[in-house]
Design a protein around this motif. Sequence first.
Motif, short mmCIF file in Angstrom:
data_model
loop_
_atom_site.label_atom_id
_atom_site.label_comp_id
_atom_site.label_asym_id
_atom_site.label_seq_id
_atom_site.Cartn_x
_atom_site.Cartn_y
_atom_site.Cartn_z
N ALA C 312 0.81 -1.22 0.00
CA ALA C 312 0.00 0.00 0.00
C ALA C 312 0.84 1.26 0.00
N GLN C 313 2.04 1.16 0.53
CA GLN C 313 2.85 2.38 0.64
C GLN C 313 3.99 2.42 -0.37
N SER C 314 4.09 1.40 -1.25
CA SER C 314 5.18 1.37 -2.23
C SER C 314 4.80 2.14 -3.49
N LEU C 315 5.75 2.89 -4.02
CA LEU C 315 5.53 3.56 -5.30
C LEU C 315 5.77 2.58 -6.45
N THR C 316 5.10 2.81 -7.55
CA THR C 316 5.43 2.09 -8.78
C THR C 316 6.69 2.71 -9.38
N PHE C 317 7.26 2.03 -10.38
CA PHE C 317 8.43 2.59 -11.07
C PHE C 317 8.09 3.98 -11.64
N ALA C 318 6.93 4.06 -12.24
CA ALA C 318 6.55 5.32 -12.90
C ALA C 318 6.38 6.44 -11.87
N GLU C 319 5.76 6.11 -10.74
CA GLU C 319 5.58 7.13 -9.70
C GLU C 319 6.93 7.61 -9.16
N PHE C 320 7.84 6.66 -8.98
CA PHE C 320 9.16 7.04 -8.46
C PHE C 320 9.91 7.90 -9.48
N ALA C 321 9.82 7.51 -10.74
CA ALA C 321 10.51 8.27 -11.79
C ALA C 321 9.92 9.67 -11.92
N ALA C 322 8.63 9.80 -11.63
CA ALA C 322 8.02 11.13 -11.69
C ALA C 322 8.41 11.98 -10.49
N LEU C 323 8.74 11.32 -9.40
CA LEU C 323 9.04 12.05 -8.17
C LEU C 323 10.45 12.64 -8.15
N THR C 324 11.43 11.87 -8.65
CA THR C 324 12.83 12.31 -8.45
C THR C 324 13.15 13.67 -9.08
N PRO C 325 12.65 14.00 -10.25
CA PRO C 325 12.94 15.36 -10.75
C PRO C 325 12.35 16.45 -9.84
N ARG C 326 11.22 16.15 -9.23
CA ARG C 326 10.63 17.14 -8.31
C ARG C 326 11.51 17.26 -7.06
N LEU C 327 12.05 16.13 -6.61
CA LEU C 327 12.97 16.18 -5.47
C LEU C 327 14.21 16.99 -5.81
N ALA C 328 14.70 16.79 -7.04
CA ALA C 328 15.89 17.52 -7.46
C ALA C 328 15.62 19.02 -7.48
N ALA C 329 14.43 19.40 -7.91
CA ALA C 329 14.09 20.82 -7.98
C ALA C 329 14.06 21.43 -6.58
N VAL C 330 13.46 20.71 -5.64
CA VAL C 330 13.41 21.23 -4.27
C VAL C 330 14.81 21.23 -3.65
#
Lengths: 347, 347, 347, 347
Positions: C312-330
């Motif tokens: 329930a708390q695991s991201l899919t590959f696609a969700e994780f790949a969408a997240l990292t650029p946002r992390l980089a921006a912050v």
Amino acid sequence: MIVIMERGATREQVGDVVARVKALGLGAHLSTGEERTIIGVVGAPLPLTLDEELEIHLGVERVVRVTKKYKLSGWDFHPEKTRIRVRDVVIGGEEITIIAGPCSVESEEQTVGTARAVKAAGAKMLRGGAYKPRTSPYEFRGLGRRGLEILAAAREETGLAVITEVMTPADIEEVHAYTDVFQVGARNAQNYLLLEEVGKAGKPVMLKRGLSMQLEEWLLAAEYVMAQGNPDVILCERGIRTFEPLTRNTLDVSAVPVIQGMSHLPVFIDPSHAAGKRAWVPALSLAAIAAGADGLMIEVHPSPDHALSDGAQSLTFAEFAALTPRLAAVAEAVGRGLPMAEEMAAV
Amino acid sequence: MIVIMERGATREQVGDVVARVKALGLGAHLSTGEERTIIGVVGAPLPLTLDEELEIHLGVERVVRVTKKYKLSGWDFHPEKTRIRVRDVVIGGEEITIIAGPCSVESEEQTVGTARAVKAAGAKMLRGGAYKPRTSPYEFRGLGRRGLEILAAAREETGLAVITEVMTPADIEEVHAYTDVFQVGARNAQNYLLLEEVGKAGKPVMLKRGLSMQLEEWLLAAEYVMAQGNPDVILCERGIRTFEPLTRNTLDVSAVPVIQGMSHLPVFIDPSHAAGKRAWVPALSLAAIAAGADGLMIEVHPSPDHALSDGAQSLTFAEFAALTPRLAAVAEAVGRGLPMAEEMAAV
Amino acid sequence: MIVIMERGATREQVGDVVARVKALGLGAHLSTGEERTIIGVVGAPLPLTLDEELEIHLGVERVVRVTKKYKLSGWDFHPEKTRIRVRDVVIGGEEITIIAGPCSVESEEQTVGTARAVKAAGAKMLRGGAYKPRTSPYEFRGLGRRGLEILAAAREETGLAVITEVMTPADIEEVHAYTDVFQVGARNAQNYLLLEEVGKAGKPVMLKRGLSMQLEEWLLAAEYVMAQGNPDVILCERGIRTFEPLTRNTLDVSAVPVIQGMSHLPVFIDPSHAAGKRAWVPALSLAAIAAGADGLMIEVHPSPDHALSDGAQSLTFAEFAALTPRLAAVAEAVGRGLPMAEEMAAV
Amino acid sequence: MIVIMERGATREQVGDVVARVKALGLGAHLSTGEERTIIGVVGAPLPLTLDEELEIHLGVERVVRVTKKYKLSGWDFHPEKTRIRVRDVVIGGEEITIIAGPCSVESEEQTVGTARAVKAAGAKMLRGGAYKPRTSPYEFRGLGRRGLEILAAAREETGLAVITEVMTPADIEEVHAYTDVFQVGARNAQNYLLLEEVGKAGKPVMLKRGLSMQLEEWLLAAEYVMAQGNPDVILCERGIRTFEPLTRNTLDVSAVPVIQGMSHLPVFIDPSHAAGKRAWVPALSLAAIAAGADGLMIEVHPSPDHALSDGAQSLTFAEFAALTPRLAAVAEAVGRGLPMAEEMAAV
């Protein structure tokens, strides 16, 4: 609603529950398994305490509510995010709103000076307490009406919209005459008569989360305001009470995404009360914006060492001015804006 | 008060603190160790927020308050335990006082019937809500004035003294006309203006502990009532909010001995709200008496299955009648009495 | 250390405390005020439980410790921030480190596939449980040694450094043979013998915060590892236990700035265990970086619907790949870097 | 198990869940209401994490488990209350069992002396720590094997059965050679490998509740011991972690009736760790017995002022001797016995 009967519940016990449900004009669907019987209750509207009423019947193990208790604050019947206009500020839109100011209004000089400083640094609204809830009756409790007048003077001077706390129904009329937004504090978050009266007063309401309020209870408190016909409620998380002694409260930053999944109301964070120490306010402010908060409410004081309340957690003018460009950078990184600060940076 | 300076605090920083202290007309005694300097602040009265004010000076690591913040509720200036007479009941004496009755006043029949039943079983006072705080605005919120009239009728009929909740200052006058004791509920435990107004009203006040209130904060809330000249405050622990989901709240039974060490005020326990389920009410009631509580407030309903509120945690008449002799036995075992129940047992 | 005597403490009681202090070879400085006596205890080293020992003397009201209990993890004797090299990753430096991977190692295909996906999206280390602590003995508890082999294979394949949990001293040798970093889980955070043994094992240790551990206790747990000669401890906040039921735990994001003020050790956040639902993981991850965390540990699974644990708390590959650029921006917005993701974005 | 689909879940989403359920060899009963579809999952055994697995399917709002997760500790398959014989003591029967002794074994004189004193006052078992978990690595951690030998000598001398803590699997064999009952401490309450190993060791186990353990989790921890074939588990509540700072922990006295409703295992209370101050230990002890606890574990020390650990919460011999007759009186009042103390009183 689903009623789960105990293993070994008798036919009579099942029958009693069904009879109770039908007596209320609702339907009951039985599902009889090998181990136990489950009763689905259908029809509308379900009485709000039906779960409690059914739970106490003999033979009932548990009752599970399927529909939500909160209505006006939820997405189901209001699929657009709430935007609230306060003078020329729009709360809940693309842009982050920064509210700043002293914990207590102490003097005109202190408050107007702070208003000018926080406006210059990007704040859009001015906070300041004229009526202060204090844990002890022997502490400074605010200037009252004189404090309200000072807030109005600061608005006059700077154009900043004003938010201030109202603590009791009898003060609503007076506070209404001066404030742009009513604040209901954490200790009054379940003071239901205050919520209703402020709901009738016709101005936006910022509702702080109580120290031990669950998120669903918070939305139910907002329902008290909204049920009076006032849709303009801003939620403000300010830290919850936990076992950790180093911080004044524990900032529940998860409240931002969780509430945003449940409700269309704007969500703010008050990092000052959560932290309790000014050194931690910047990190919590940045985290709040990154988590998606619609705004912040930050305590700022010209001389925190001499503040009459909450000095330890108030930023100086310089600290606040150093923080807002960082907030703007994070806001931009998460696709939001904080325009004032950018303009300021351009100056 | 003791100010502990940081390792490496400069002479100037120490001097600033000393200057601040002296400017307030207080004395400062320096104790300069190898590692750090400690400043003792002496003189009276110490400003209530002096610790916060000093804590924010540069070079200060921590400030430790030596004197207590609560005064009227503490033993220091009131070495006798408080006894409160309510009609012919004495609260806080050798005998345990049992208050019982329905969560909400629903009808005259229900309330008078309950009053008779609980009196017969040993209760000395009748509880019942005419104004009910509810988490959701869509739930039953009490009969209001009609509820108060019914309580008065039940008193007329049985001789039991009455306690009922007041939720907002505007209702105080009306509630005062009917009740013997005001109850301030857990959600209003830090509604300071209500506490002050009820403190002026001239009748005893039962102050429930807030869901996340520390014991010292509870005494400070009692100070709000007492500072208005009303010494007759009864404290009532009703469970605090924790991570445990099975009980509605977590009964903090330790509050009894801890408060009794701090304060001369009587301490009651409300096992019904703590438990949330009637099956657990007897064990918690017995524990409360054994721990030294001065009394109990227990929810009893003629037909809990049909109660409009809190049915799950209300005892039936039979359950209550079975409990009181057990309470009397434990009261006797710890050197207290519960006379009504004994008489009743003798009948 | 300061000993505050009660009002009215006798000269004999003061003398007893002084005698006790002197018997320990320490000095005692008396400060006798009008109301009470205060004793300053000086000298070094102070026995660790001296405060408790003195507190129980008759006439003592309170003992206040002035020096800190944690030493190796604090700034006092280690003014540089700790940087830990794990293969070609530097933890605790300018750059944020993202650790990602499945809750449990379930198969080579699942783990190697996840390793490839998270590396491509910017992760620098691979997480995965071979030995799993489970609340119930009837749940899936990991593949054991086979799981460790799979992790090693994934490292071979991708070059990602590996972190995995060790649950008991007997497993340390085996886990040591495969892992780059030991993880000690929240439930073992005060399993002191495990901490000591893992401290002797010669590889970095990530110490998760226990569910109800105060921040100072967390540093003291780190001391157990460090006192064995291992300076390479990474702290990881993963949510604490509170009264809020909607989130699995309450992420204490304030832990980041507070710990950074107390300790030179790197601080990570595990948003997955805090949230308990994948929808909230991105907001918490962004908040963590904005608050200044040195890294994140995120659960990612090729098919969360079919995960053997924590789906329930695991991201899919696609969700994780969408997240990292946002992390980089912050990360960039707060003056940190997340280089892999940037390169990736450049591809 | 019941799967509640979201309002507006598609037919495909419902179909996916049904397919998943059927693929596991289970049955699915659909109940299609006007607002949403509910799926009943039937068949046995249900995989333990099935609720989590189904919850993450698209279109699922919530999954409700109907059967309990704990089995061996519950009443369903063990309708008799567990009684455990330890030498000539029966735990869990009509009589209350008092365990008393020092926090740490410090010397033979201290331990044997305490054993004699507590036996004379009515205690049936001797407690004492040879291996001590301490928050800081710099504190006294017990005498180890020498401590075990001293406990054995005290048993030899007095006939009292002995209980002592085991902290890690490697120590089980050694501790087994000396103790009558293993104690697993609060910090190790979810150290699952220790629980399993101690479950294999063939002696009764007292399992303390973890500081933030929910009651259901506590029973699941007991399952780890019981699943190894050891039915002799004693549960011991010792206070949970809350926001209240005055007590060391918050005694959850409700745990007694709640656990007794869920489980056949005996429940003890440790008032010493809950209180943290000796002044409050008697009230909590009396409350525990009144609430129905099967026994108490109380810290007693010949000279608490000089104890190497937990002195502040240890009773003196005289305080303990004064308490046991009061415990006996309350035990009798609630229909239980405490015979030793009565005999003693008769001497």
